[in-house]
Scaffold this active site. Structure first.
Site, short mmCIF file in Angstrom:
data_model
loop_
_atom_site.label_atom_id
_atom_site.label_comp_id
_atom_site.label_asym_id
_atom_site.label_seq_id
_atom_site.Cartn_x
_atom_site.Cartn_y
_atom_site.Cartn_z
CB ILE A 176 -0.99 0.03 1.19
CG1 ILE A 176 -0.26 -0.09 2.53
CG2 ILE A 176 -2.02 -1.07 1.06
CD1 ILE A 176 -1.21 -0.04 3.73
CG ASP A 177 0.00 4.11 -2.84
OD1 ASP A 177 0.71 3.27 -3.42
OD2 ASP A 177 -1.04 4.58 -3.33
#
Length: 615
Positions: free
Chosen positions: A161-162
């Protein structure tokens, strides 16, 4: 390697790493002829991703009939009998230094763990982020117990995930877990749900975004919606559901069907509703207070790749997210006194709640908006107190509620009845009469439930009772004989029988009328006996009198025959679209949404918008 012939497999010693490289040689079968090289190699090399295979091809680590591969060969089509040799280099020795960074671990066993990643933490080392990453923290926590399939810089990392997205992330501690999890991601059997606040007001309550994503042609740091014919186009599917609406923003739940880079951020921006605070895909004037996008990976579900157990994990919304929601709620356009003096009474089953007894989040938020604006919201249901306490808590209800289909007015603040009615003594004997006359009837004696103010008594058991008295909650009940409870106050009693025998029961009751009671069918398997002073209509009228609300400022919402009296009495009647046609005919408003899609929220929004013309 099914449909292929392994001609040799050798271990090659790498002088530089002193670790073992792997070489695999495969003969292409007739069945596999015509397939793309990269797709076919993914099938042969279990646990390896397509990007990993394509990098092997680009690096010349694949030999095609003895010729070293080049970048364009990833699209090459195979011929039967072709000899394909793959040289898989061993990972270089790890040089990452573990760092003692606190981790919020949601689940952990010998094969995997699930961590709740905070906003601002990078998952693995990359240019500009060589320390302080999740991988550094995992190395400290797990030591050598991390899968090596991800390579030197990404041990244990199955998905990402970012940096500025918070939430749940799975980490593989064993190679077998890594391979099994990668398979689930590839097969889209891996459930991932996010919550976000996005710009603008999404028109629909729910929907699906289907696009093809690829690298942006104008900015290589960004992804973009591209043509399906683009060389790097990959399908992206995201399902959205509106949870809450504000002035200029929408709180949404997003369920991923695929997992592409920046998928939610790109698709929501292309949809016209970029994620709030997103510096890459949002407006040029970034909301600095959020320090990145307001996006949280809240739920994750998967089958444990080793034990076979299904795991469903949830994380609370982080502080930055709830703080922003609180600000939006305080800034809502709905004035505090806008709904002052309006009473809304609402049925539960088939109206407010879903079939699994959950309340759609959009309904919860709408009821809270309604009460915050001064409105009074009350349940009007056939259920007893133990079956509605959870709903009262979730909705924050303080207005007295109509229970037992009008047989009781219950105060949820003091937790006591304000009023209840009773079945006449002579009418109670109808239960005995049915028990006697149905001994030899098809289907046998119906189940009989007696509802006293504080207890449910069972004169005769029916299997359907197991579901609505035991499996759903459970709620207190006890078996009794007629003589044991004859002189207790009966607020109502109910016959329970299979749907195919209900017609016989109704015909029997029609032929044996009893003074002082009314009969109401409240479900396909339930037939209720209520005092003449009961009924939802009279119950809502009594509640309105208690609260001093005139009839023309009472809104009633329901979906079934036992709601008819209440709907007819109220100043404004609303039914969900799932109500039968004969009930819809008596409504002032039929919603477009059904009970599972937020019918109550739609009704409340309509009342707020059209207050002047309704009241």
């Amino acid at each position: 390697m099914e449909n292929s012939k392994i001609c040799q497999e050798t271990e090659l010693l790498s002088d530089e790493t002193q670790q073992m490289d792997t070489a695999v040689c495969v003969t292409v079968s007739e069945m596999d002829a015509g397939k793309r090289l990269d797709v076919w190699l993914c099938e042969q090399l279990e646990g390896r991703t397509r990007s990993f295979v394509q990098k092997l091809i680009e690096d010349g680590s694949v030999l095609l009939d003895g010729r070293a591969s080049v970048k364009k060969d990833k699209n090459a089509r195979l011929n039967a009998g072709m000899q394909v040799q793959v040289n898989i280099p061993a990972p270089a020795a790890m040089e990452l230094v573990p760092e003692n960074i606190p981790l919020e671990i949601v689940y952990e066993d010998a094969d995997l763990l699930v961590v709740n990643k905070p906003k601002g933490m990078v998952v693995h080392p990359a240019p500009g982020n060589y320390t302080g990453t999740l991988v550094h923290a995992l190395l400290w926590h797990c030591g050598d117990s991390l899968s090596g399939i991800g390579g030197v810089a990404r041990p244990g990392i199955v998905h990402r995930i970012d940096k500025d997205t918070s939430g749940l992330l799975i980490v593989a501690k064993s190679d077998r877990a890594h391979i099994g999890l990668a398979d689930q991601i590839r097969e889209h059997s891996f459930t991932r749900q996010y919550e976000a606040v996005v710009y603008g007001n999404i028109k629909e309550e729910r929907g699906t975004l289907r696009d093809y994503l690829g690298r942006s042609s104008t900015d290589r740091k960004k992804m973009a919606v591209v043509s399906p014919l683009a060389p790097d186009a990959r399908e992206a599917v995201t399902h959205y559901e509106v949870l809450e609406r504000f002035d200029g923003f929408t709180h949404v739940r997003l369920t991923l069907e695929t997992g592409r880079t920046h998928q939610i951020r790109v698709q929501m921006a292309a949809f016209g509703h970029p994620v709030a605070g997103d510096p890459l895909y949002g407006p040029q004037k970034v909301m600095t207070e959020l320090q990145g996008q307001c996006l949280h990976a809240k739920n994750i579900g998967f089958v444990h790749p080793v034990t076979g157990e299904h795991l469903a994990l949830d994380s609370a919304l982080p502080e930055y997210f709830t703080r922003f929601l609180g600000k939006l709620r305080r800034g809502s356009k709905i004035a505090p006194g806008l709904m002052q003096g309006i009473l809304m009474t609402c049925d539960c089953d088939g109206t407010l709640i879903c079939h699994d007894d959950t309340i759609p989040p959009v309904n919860i938020q709408a009821v809270r908006r309604f009460t915050a604006a001064g409105g009074q919201f009350a349940l009007a249901t056939g259920r007893p107190v133990p079956m509605v306490e959870r709903f009262i808590s979730q909705l924050g209800i303080t207005t007295p509620c109509v229970l037992f289909n009008g047989g009781m007015i219950y105060d949820p603040v003091d937790k006591r009845p304000l009023w209840y009615t009773e079945i006449p003594l002579e009418a109670k004997k109808l239960a005995l009469q049915v028990m006697e006359d149905f001994k030899d009837a098809p289907g046998g004696v119906p189940g009989i439930e007696i509802f006293a103010p504080d207890m449910i008594y069972l004169l005769n058991w029916h299997p359907y009772m197991q579901w609505h008295l035991v499996d759903r909650y459970p709620i207190p009940h006890q078996k009794a004989t007629f003589s044991e409870i004859e002189h207790l106050p009966w607020v109502k009693f109910m016959f329970v029988c299979d749907e195919k025998y209900m017609g016989n029961l109704i015909k029997y009751l029609d032929k044996h009328p009893v003074d002082g009671v009314q009969l109401v069918r409240s479900d396909r398997m339930l037939y209720e006996v209520l005092p003449m002073s009961g009924g939802k209509g009279s119950g809502v009228e009594r509640l309105a009198d208690m609260l001093g609300v005139p009839r023309n400022r009472v809104v009633a919402m329901g979906d079934y025959e036992n709601d008819r009296e209440m709907l007819n009495w109220a100043g404004f009647a609303v039914v969900p679209v799932n109500a039968p046609p004969e009930i819809q005919k008596i409504a002032d408003l039929t919603t477009q949404a059904d009970n599972t899609a937020g019918a109550v929220a739609e009704a409340i929004d309509y009342l707020i918008e059209h207050k002047q013309s309704i009241f």
